[in-house]
Design an enzyme around this catalytic site. Sequence first.
Site, PDB file in Angstrom:
ATOM      1  N   CYS A 181       0.805  -1.217   0.000  1.00  0.00           N
ATOM      2  CA  CYS A 181       0.000   0.000   0.000  1.00  0.00           C
ATOM      3  C   CYS A 181       0.837   1.265   0.000  1.00  0.00           C
ATOM      4  O   CYS A 181       0.987   1.962   1.010  1.00  0.00           O
ATOM      5  CB  CYS A 181      -1.025   0.064   1.109  1.00  0.00           C
ATOM      6  SG  CYS A 181      -2.394   1.066   0.562  1.00  0.00           S
ATOM      7  N   GLU A 202      -1.209  -1.967  -6.411  1.00  0.00           N
ATOM      8  CA  GLU A 202      -0.201  -2.884  -5.889  1.00  0.00           C
ATOM      9  C   GLU A 202       0.541  -3.482  -7.073  1.00  0.00           C
ATOM     10  O   GLU A 202      -0.081  -3.817  -8.079  1.00  0.00           O
ATOM     11  CB  GLU A 202      -0.887  -3.983  -5.071  1.00  0.00           C
ATOM     12  CG  GLU A 202       0.053  -5.015  -4.521  1.00  0.00           C
ATOM     13  CD  GLU A 202       1.127  -4.388  -3.655  1.00  0.00           C
ATOM     14  OE1 GLU A 202       2.223  -4.955  -3.640  1.00  0.00           O
ATOM     15  OE2 GLU A 202       0.879  -3.346  -3.023  1.00  0.00           O
TER      16      GLU A 202
END
Length: 234
Positions: free
Chosen positions: A2, A105
């Site tokens: 993240c 991601e």
Amino acid sequence: MCGRMVQSKSPKNLQAILNFKDNPEMSFTPRYNIAPTAEIIAVRQKEEERELSYFHWGLIPMWARDRNFSTQTFNARSETLAEKASFKEAFKRRRCLIPVDGFYEWQQGPSSKNKVPFYFQKESEEPIVFAGLWEFWRDANNPEAPPIESCTIVTTAANSFMQSFHHRMPVMLAKEDWQLWLDPNFEDIATLERLLKPRESLSISAHPVSSAVGNTRNDSPDMTKPIASQPSLF
DNA sequence: CCAGACGTTGTT
DNA sequence: GTCTGG
DNA sequence: CCAGACGTTGTT
DNA sequence: GTCTGG
């Protein structure tokens, strides 16, 4: 895990879901490719009301010598929040909610130089609500400057869905846990830690996106759009 | 005791 | 400020 | 998180 | 390889 995300929903839009008080002062710009050290919006409990405001992404502890500390604290491991000097105070008293449209991601490809970016979002149109911590900091070298409020995103082990992309994921709180997480007077660490365990029922979807998202100068809704998962050979 | 770090990710 | 390493 | 820089001396 | 900037 993240280190890139999207915040495009207007405060007005989010207010219906997160119930923070009106702040007509705050200007908001939708962003589609937010990186650590940028300003992001988050919700905290201010006395009886919830408040939405901007925070520097990357937590700067009160004792930090410079703001550069924050480049290594944009995530905080849930497993050790109560122990780490950088996070333990904020974990006790300064928790926040970070609403995002979704996050990016990079999945490791077959070779080490081969990463593919994916965009993750809720299957519904709702925002994802990350568990966060916030802190305030004054620059000792520049006492005139206004204090900086900063925040971090708490991470946990990947659930079975996220596992195919990564071994960590941001903590995504269930709506029924928001109040407890925000409450600065709630200090039962064991109960709070239970909220941070990976949940299986997150209803998250994923699709590959353009590698253009790698460069933070590219900030448009196109960043979130699906592309073919494998480049064609012919 | 003081000095110096204080963090995450991923990769080796 | 608080913990770790020496 | 990824992309991109990463240095010195001296002069303006 | 590692740090800085976005």
